[in-house]
Design a protein around this motif. Sequence first.
Motif: not given
Length: 469
Positions: A182, A184-186, A188-189, A191-192, A226-227, A266, A305
């Motif tokens: 991913c 996107k680097f939200c 809180y996340c 995953v990236p 993830q997306n 997403h 987001r």
Amino acid sequence: MNVHDSEKVIGTLVQEGYRQVESVEQADLVLYNTCSIRDKAEQKVFNRLSDYKKYKKQGKTFGVLGCVAQQEGEKIFERAPYVSLVAGSASYRNLPQMLRQLEEAAVAREIPRPADEDAGLRDDASVGMSPGNTRGSGLATRDSGLVRITGLDDRETDKCFETEFTARSNPHRGYITIIEGCDKFCAYCVVPYTRGKERSRTSESVLAEARQMADLGYTEIQLLGQNVNSYKDPAGNSSARKTFAELLAAVGEVPGIRRVRFTTSHPRDFGRDIVDAIDAVPALCDHVHLPVQSGSTRVLDAMQRLYTREQYLERIAWMKAAKREISITTDVIVGFPGETESDFAQTLDLLDEVGYDAVFAFKYSPRPNTPSLKLDDAIPDTEKARRLEVLMARQREIQIERYKKYVGTQCEVMVEGRNEARSQWIGRTTHNKTLNFTAPQTANPKPGAYVRVTVTNSFPNSLLGELVV
Ligand code: SAM
Ligand code: SF4
């Protein structure tokens, strides 16, 4: 995704000569697949690993895979010295090489190993063994007689973990990963940081896998990422490239495939063309999971987001205008740093406005390396818990009303199994709802069959019905 990663790891290793076993006691090699998306995942993993310590004396080999492996890296060797392999998901392509290195090292140390090595699967865990490699995908070090292999440097790879040997556990419904990582680097996340950069498979390879699954008798396919809808076909020939909506439609048109699902979408990349594809291709299921995270534009902005409440609702409006009724589900985080009572009230209001069929709600949990870790996590856990409870109570009311509407209608379900204690069959509708049903003894519907059921009663999370004979 972790479940499917385990299926791919198991399939790859079975192909290498391993055999999957049911318990740690039976295994020579135990690979523990981990997730660190929320909570104190790291601590849980170390607690579980300490349970494994006693088995090391029996000559078993241990590996830690997945997000906690990527996040904690070589610290795992320090805290659990009996672990020999630590690999993040971006390195799974190299697992056969890494396991071969372990094998060679074990032989060099004259650890006796059966020729037909067994591998054990624990919980959200998978399996392992085989070939050799060095940096970039596996670094072997020998320190005080301990052999340690790491696969932590691959997050910048452009390659996906493709395997034709996936060990799918369900013979009727199977997953296909179309995009990994991913970008996107939200705020809180993790995953990236744990799964690496976004990389898509070619539509050609996805379709080949879908056809292969159809040939094996699968009728339902779930496209994973993830997306999923951030999919970008890397096909060399631009005329062969497909958008996500085109790929979705093409999978839905594979002969023999009756149902196609996709998760997660997403909102930023959710185009109207996805709804058009659902309208056009009957095999595409009437269900979209579109995580909103918050109903407040202010909080969405803090979460990075990059969409507003209004833009999210615009996508909901497209789905509500579809030819078939699309069931919509979502994810919500409560108690993100700075979320006020008024922000939270906007999330509750959004639940009413959209009318979700399911909400997966989580208390915000600060995660290592993420930008929001620097924000003051000032909302006490008790307050996060209260908001979660209020939100789930509201959603329960919404679901009671929504599920009631199905009573008296007929739905097609895929039979998933039987609940002997209740003398009921378990089915799933295109809307992804569980529909349990009774059937005359003579009917005996088989798992994987598609049957019609009349809905006779509803509950907040499931429906009840009778087989149409
Ligand atoms: N890519 C998807 C998206 O953007 O909506 C979400 C994938 S994430 C693996 C699954 C869900 O975990 C998220 O939708 C979010 O609700 C939740 N989540 C992720 N990080 C979290 C955190 N730090 N605290 C609480 N929930 C979190
Ligand atoms: Fe995490 Fe955001 Fe990527 Fe989803 S889009 S996986 S929430 S960073």
